[in-house]
Design a protein around this motif. Structure first.
Motif, PDB file in Angstrom:
ATOM      1  N   ASN A 125       0.797  -1.209   0.000  1.00 13.85           N
ATOM      2  CA  ASN A 125       0.000   0.000   0.000  1.00 13.85           C
ATOM      3  C   ASN A 125       0.836   1.268   0.000  1.00 13.85           C
ATOM      4  O   ASN A 125       0.391   2.321  -0.458  1.00 13.85           O
ATOM      5  CB  ASN A 125      -0.913  -0.033   1.229  1.00 13.85           C
ATOM      6  N   TYR A 126       2.059   1.202   0.503  1.00 18.66           N
ATOM      7  CA  TYR A 126       2.862   2.396   0.732  1.00 18.66           C
ATOM      8  C   TYR A 126       4.313   1.946   0.825  1.00 18.66           C
ATOM      9  O   TYR A 126       4.585   0.836   1.276  1.00 18.66           O
ATOM     10  CB  TYR A 126       2.425   3.027   2.059  1.00 18.66           C
ATOM     11  N   ILE A 127       5.228   2.782   0.400  1.00 15.21           N
ATOM     12  CA  ILE A 127       6.644   2.446   0.494  1.00 15.21           C
ATOM     13  C   ILE A 127       7.408   3.661   1.013  1.00 15.21           C
ATOM     14  O   ILE A 127       7.066   4.788   0.668  1.00 15.21           O
ATOM     15  CB  ILE A 127       7.196   1.974  -0.870  1.00 15.21           C
ATOM     16  N   GLU A 128       8.388   3.424   1.861  1.00 13.87           N
ATOM     17  CA  GLU A 128       9.198   4.510   2.405  1.00 13.87           C
ATOM     18  C   GLU A 128      10.675   4.249   2.128  1.00 13.87           C
ATOM     19  O   GLU A 128      11.142   3.115   2.228  1.00 13.87           O
ATOM     20  CB  GLU A 128       8.997   4.650   3.911  1.00 13.87           C
ATOM     21  N   PHE A 129      11.368   5.330   1.770  1.00 11.18           N
ATOM     22  CA  PHE A 129      12.803   5.281   1.523  1.00 11.18           C
ATOM     23  C   PHE A 129      13.506   6.135   2.562  1.00 11.18           C
ATOM     24  O   PHE A 129      13.084   7.271   2.809  1.00 11.18           O
ATOM     25  CB  PHE A 129      13.158   5.902   0.164  1.00 11.18           C
TER      26      PHE A 129
ATOM     27  N   ALA B 271      10.576  18.497   9.209  1.00 14.34           N
ATOM     28  CA  ALA B 271      11.883  18.593   8.567  1.00 14.34           C
ATOM     29  C   ALA B 271      12.460  17.241   8.166  1.00 14.34           C
ATOM     30  O   ALA B 271      13.379  17.187   7.349  1.00 14.34           O
ATOM     31  CB  ALA B 271      12.853  19.302   9.513  1.00 14.34           C
ATOM     32  N   ASP B 272      11.925  16.158   8.709  1.00  9.50           N
ATOM     33  CA  ASP B 272      12.537  14.845   8.496  1.00  9.50           C
ATOM     34  C   ASP B 272      11.685  13.857   7.704  1.00  9.50           C
ATOM     35  O   ASP B 272      12.032  12.683   7.605  1.00  9.50           O
ATOM     36  CB  ASP B 272      12.894  14.215   9.847  1.00  9.50           C
ATOM     37  N   TYR B 273      10.556  14.315   7.118  1.00 13.06           N
ATOM     38  CA  TYR B 273       9.696  13.398   6.373  1.00 13.06           C
ATOM     39  C   TYR B 273       8.944  14.152   5.290  1.00 13.06           C
ATOM     40  O   TYR B 273       8.437  15.251   5.519  1.00 13.06           O
ATOM     41  CB  TYR B 273       8.681  12.704   7.295  1.00 13.06           C
ATOM     42  N   THR B 274       8.867  13.539   4.123  1.00  9.06           N
ATOM     43  CA  THR B 274       8.045  14.081   3.040  1.00  9.06           C
ATOM     44  C   THR B 274       7.361  12.913   2.335  1.00  9.06           C
ATOM     45  O   THR B 274       7.993  11.880   2.072  1.00  9.06           O
ATOM     46  CB  THR B 274       8.874  14.945   2.060  1.00  9.06           C
ATOM     47  N   ALA B 275       6.070  13.044   2.094  1.00 12.83           N
ATOM     48  CA  ALA B 275       5.298  11.993   1.431  1.00 12.83           C
ATOM     49  C   ALA B 275       5.224  12.301  -0.058  1.00 12.83           C
ATOM     50  O   ALA B 275       5.279  13.456  -0.463  1.00 12.83           O
ATOM     51  CB  ALA B 275       3.893  11.919   2.020  1.00 12.83           C
ATOM     52  N   PHE B 276       5.106  11.245  -0.872  1.00  6.93           N
ATOM     53  CA  PHE B 276       4.977  11.465  -2.311  1.00  6.93           C
ATOM     54  C   PHE B 276       3.779  10.715  -2.870  1.00  6.93           C
ATOM     55  O   PHE B 276       3.317   9.727  -2.318  1.00  6.93           O
ATOM     56  CB  PHE B 276       6.259  11.081  -3.075  1.00  6.93           C
ATOM     57  N   ASP B 277       3.286  11.229  -4.001  1.00  3.59           N
ATOM     58  CA  ASP B 277       2.307  10.519  -4.805  1.00  3.59           C
ATOM     59  C   ASP B 277       2.635  10.794  -6.264  1.00  3.59           C
ATOM     60  O   ASP B 277       3.558  11.528  -6.573  1.00  3.59           O
ATOM     61  CB  ASP B 277       0.860  10.875  -4.434  1.00  3.59           C
ATOM     62  N   GLY B 278       1.904  10.173  -7.151  1.00  7.50           N
ATOM     63  CA  GLY B 278       2.189  10.297  -8.571  1.00  7.50           C
ATOM     64  C   GLY B 278       3.255   9.325  -9.050  1.00  7.50           C
ATOM     65  O   GLY B 278       3.771   9.445 -10.159  1.00  7.50           O
ATOM     66  N   ALA B 279       3.589   8.344  -8.215  1.00 10.87           N
ATOM     67  CA  ALA B 279       4.636   7.374  -8.550  1.00 10.87           C
ATOM     68  C   ALA B 279       4.055   6.001  -8.892  1.00 10.87           C
ATOM     69  O   ALA B 279       4.812   5.052  -9.078  1.00 10.87           O
ATOM     70  CB  ALA B 279       5.606   7.244  -7.371  1.00 10.87           C
TER      71      ALA B 279
END
Length: 119
Positions: free
Chosen positions: A6-10, A35-43
């Motif tokens: 459902n979700y992946i983190e790097f 400052a230490d996390y950013t979420a992405f979509d569109g991938a």
């Protein structure tokens, strides 16, 4: 859909550089959560980047995220021009060709294609 990915983190050694790379290379969109996390979509799958002392590399037993491209050579040129290190040049395998790269935050990914190279 229960029990599906459902979700992946790097992890990223350089969060801003990773974000900039993925935005420029693939058009991923980001939402910062501190400052230490950013979420992405569109991938194709949602996920995030978190600040870490190391990225994920196959040689260290990490999972390999593989992207698809309609034009492998154009993708290779694009990621190279944006600062990715090519760690495994284009090679053929049954069903296609691919290459591996390390983005500026230290994560190894691959891009594959089932399309023949343009001559």
């Amino acid at each position: 859909m229960s029990e599906t990915i459902n979700y992946i983190e790097f992890g990223s050694t350089h969060l801003a550089a990773s974000r900039s790379f993925f935005e420029s290379a693939f058009g991923w969109r980001f939402t910062d959560y501190g400052a230490d996390y950013t979420a992405f979509d569109g991938a194709g799958l949602q996920g995030g980047l978190y600040r870490s002392e190391r990225g994920c590399r196959v040689e260290q037993g990490g999972a390999l995220v593989v992207l698809y491209s309609d034009d492998l050579e154009a993708s290779l040129e694009k990621v190279s021009s944006l600062g990715a290190q090519i760690c495994r040049p284009v090679f053929a395998f049954p069903g296609g060709r691919r290459f591996h790269f390390v983005e500026p935050g230290g994560n190894e990914l691959a891009i594959w294609s089932d399309k023949e190279p343009l001559v």
